[in-house]
Motif scaffolding. Structure first.
Motif, mmCIF file in Angstrom:
data_model
loop_
_atom_site.group_PDB
_atom_site.id
_atom_site.type_symbol
_atom_site.label_atom_id
_atom_site.label_comp_id
_atom_site.label_asym_id
_atom_site.label_seq_id
_atom_site.Cartn_x
_atom_site.Cartn_y
_atom_site.Cartn_z
ATOM 1 N N TRP A 29 0.797 -1.226 0.000
ATOM 2 C CA TRP A 29 0.000 0.000 0.000
ATOM 3 C C TRP A 29 0.832 1.280 0.000
ATOM 4 C CZ3 TRP A 29 -0.760 2.483 4.949
ATOM 5 C CH2 TRP A 29 -0.413 1.725 6.061
ATOM 6 N N MET A 30 2.053 1.204 -0.545
ATOM 7 C CA MET A 30 2.833 2.418 -0.767
ATOM 8 C C MET A 30 2.075 3.370 -1.700
ATOM 9 S SD MET A 30 6.793 2.818 -2.050
ATOM 10 C CE MET A 30 7.564 2.613 -0.452
ATOM 11 N N ALA A 31 1.391 2.801 -2.681
ATOM 12 C CA ALA A 31 0.641 3.632 -3.636
ATOM 13 C C ALA A 31 -0.457 4.433 -2.954
ATOM 14 C CB ALA A 31 0.045 2.747 -4.729
ATOM 15 N N LYS A 32 -0.989 3.927 -1.816
ATOM 16 C CA LYS A 32 -2.075 4.618 -1.124
ATOM 17 C C LYS A 32 -1.624 5.928 -0.474
ATOM 18 C CE LYS A 32 -5.016 2.011 1.251
ATOM 19 N NZ LYS A 32 -5.494 0.956 2.181
ATOM 20 N N VAL A 33 -0.331 6.050 -0.188
ATOM 21 C CA VAL A 33 0.156 7.270 0.472
ATOM 22 C C VAL A 33 0.983 8.156 -0.456
ATOM 23 C CG1 VAL A 33 0.143 6.119 2.728
ATOM 24 C CG2 VAL A 33 2.278 6.237 1.418
ATOM 25 N N GLY A 132 7.997 5.340 4.262
ATOM 26 C CA GLY A 132 7.844 3.963 4.704
ATOM 27 C C GLY A 132 9.165 3.369 5.190
ATOM 28 N N GLU A 133 9.110 2.288 5.852
ATOM 29 C CA GLU A 133 7.929 1.725 6.433
ATOM 30 C C GLU A 133 7.737 2.274 7.838
ATOM 31 O OE1 GLU A 133 6.858 -2.463 5.828
ATOM 32 O OE2 GLU A 133 8.765 -2.668 4.743
ATOM 33 N N CYS A 160 3.442 4.504 5.466
ATOM 34 C CA CYS A 160 2.920 3.197 5.085
ATOM 35 C C CYS A 160 3.838 2.082 5.554
ATOM 36 C CB CYS A 160 2.752 3.109 3.572
ATOM 37 S SG CYS A 160 4.306 3.252 2.641
ATOM 38 N N SER A 161 3.248 0.877 5.563
ATOM 39 C CA SER A 161 3.997 -0.316 5.940
ATOM 40 C C SER A 161 3.443 -1.505 5.178
ATOM 41 C CB SER A 161 3.874 -0.559 7.442
ATOM 42 O OG SER A 161 4.506 -1.770 7.799
ATOM 43 N N GLY A 162 4.193 -2.574 5.186
ATOM 44 C CA GLY A 162 3.715 -3.806 4.581
ATOM 45 C C GLY A 162 2.877 -4.637 5.538
ATOM 46 N N ALA A 163 2.790 -4.203 6.801
ATOM 47 C CA ALA A 163 2.044 -4.957 7.810
ATOM 48 C C ALA A 163 1.104 -4.006 8.550
ATOM 49 C CB ALA A 163 3.009 -5.621 8.789
ATOM 50 N N ASP A 164 -0.186 -4.171 8.350
ATOM 51 C CA ASP A 164 -1.163 -3.262 8.946
ATOM 52 C C ASP A 164 -1.087 -3.224 10.470
ATOM 53 O OD1 ASP A 164 -1.997 -2.793 6.380
ATOM 54 O OD2 ASP A 164 -3.972 -3.714 6.613
ATOM 55 N N THR A 170 2.586 1.057 15.727
ATOM 56 C CA THR A 170 3.653 2.048 15.744
ATOM 57 C C THR A 170 3.088 3.462 15.823
ATOM 58 O OG1 THR A 170 5.112 0.584 14.500
ATOM 59 C CG2 THR A 170 5.684 2.924 14.511
ATOM 60 N N LEU A 171 2.054 3.746 15.043
ATOM 61 C CA LEU A 171 1.429 5.081 15.118
ATOM 62 C C LEU A 171 0.833 5.321 16.497
ATOM 63 C CD1 LEU A 171 -0.284 5.529 11.637
ATOM 64 C CD2 LEU A 171 1.903 6.442 12.444
ATOM 65 N N GLU A 172 0.229 4.285 17.070
ATOM 66 C CA GLU A 172 -0.334 4.409 18.422
ATOM 67 C C GLU A 172 0.774 4.664 19.441
ATOM 68 O OE1 GLU A 172 -2.969 1.786 21.598
ATOM 69 O OE2 GLU A 172 -2.937 1.206 19.491
#
Length: 196
Positions: A29-33, A132-133, A160-164, A170-172
């Protein structure tokens, strides 16, 4: 969020083809950001620094546990990976120059002191961190920036990351445990607060 005063830089982490294309390190999901990052860079190309994670030619060129790491990921060494895959995504590469590129061999861009000295010379006291990531190189960048005393802003829709699950964790972590030094925001809110 307070206004972002003029002594800031946009530090975009590792938005490279090797993470976007079909490789062992693909970040789906790199494309999403990338659109949000592109918008930030387009508004402020002279204040943008793109980091690139540069693998060694072979595992034997790296010390300690990095050697073991690249023995595992041998297909991502430059002996096997097409060299052009270390390049930035084309939509971002078009901003260089005036945007600048900073190459690194480790997750953190702070290890050898070059980036810090560059930012000191520019009088930077605030970093907008994208890319990323989230749970690897962005995390290493943010923790190092905290240690160096920077105000850090993270637009949650531009990392973004490869693991949701570890992205969310991490954001939390960064938003809760480091809330005095790290501000979570959105790209839209950030652009509204930037003082040029």
């Amino acid at each position: 969020m307070e206004a972002i005063m003029p002594r800031w830089a946009h530090l975009c982490i590792d938005m490279q083809r090797m993470f976007d294309e079909e490789t062992a390190w693909n970040v789906p999901w790199m494309a999403k950001v990338s659109g949000q990052i592109e918008e930030l860079a387009a508004r402020t190309p002279a204040r943008t620094i793109f980091t690139r994670f540069i693998p060694p030619r072979s595992a034997s060129q790296m010390p300690g546990a990095w050697k073991t790491y690249y023995e595992k990921w041998d297909q991502m060494t430059l002996n096997r990976l097409p060299r052009e895959l270390v390049d930035l995504l084309p939509a971002l590469a078009r901003f260089v120059p005036p945007a600048r590129i900073f190459d690194k061999r480790t997750y953190s861009p702070w290890v050898d002191g070059r980036l810090y000295q560059f930012l000191v010379q520019d009088g930077v006291d605030t970093l907008i961190v994208t890319g990323g990531e989230t749970d690897v190189c962005v995390l290493a960048t943010v923790v190092g920036a905290i240690d160096l005393g920077y105000r850090v802003l993270i637009p949650h829709d531009a990392v973004c990351s490869g693991a949701d699950s570890t992205h969310d964790s991490t954001l939390e972590l960064l938003g809760a445990r480091f809330s005095v030094q790290v501000e979570m925001t959105s790209t839209e809110e950030l652009l509204a607060k930037v003082v040029r």
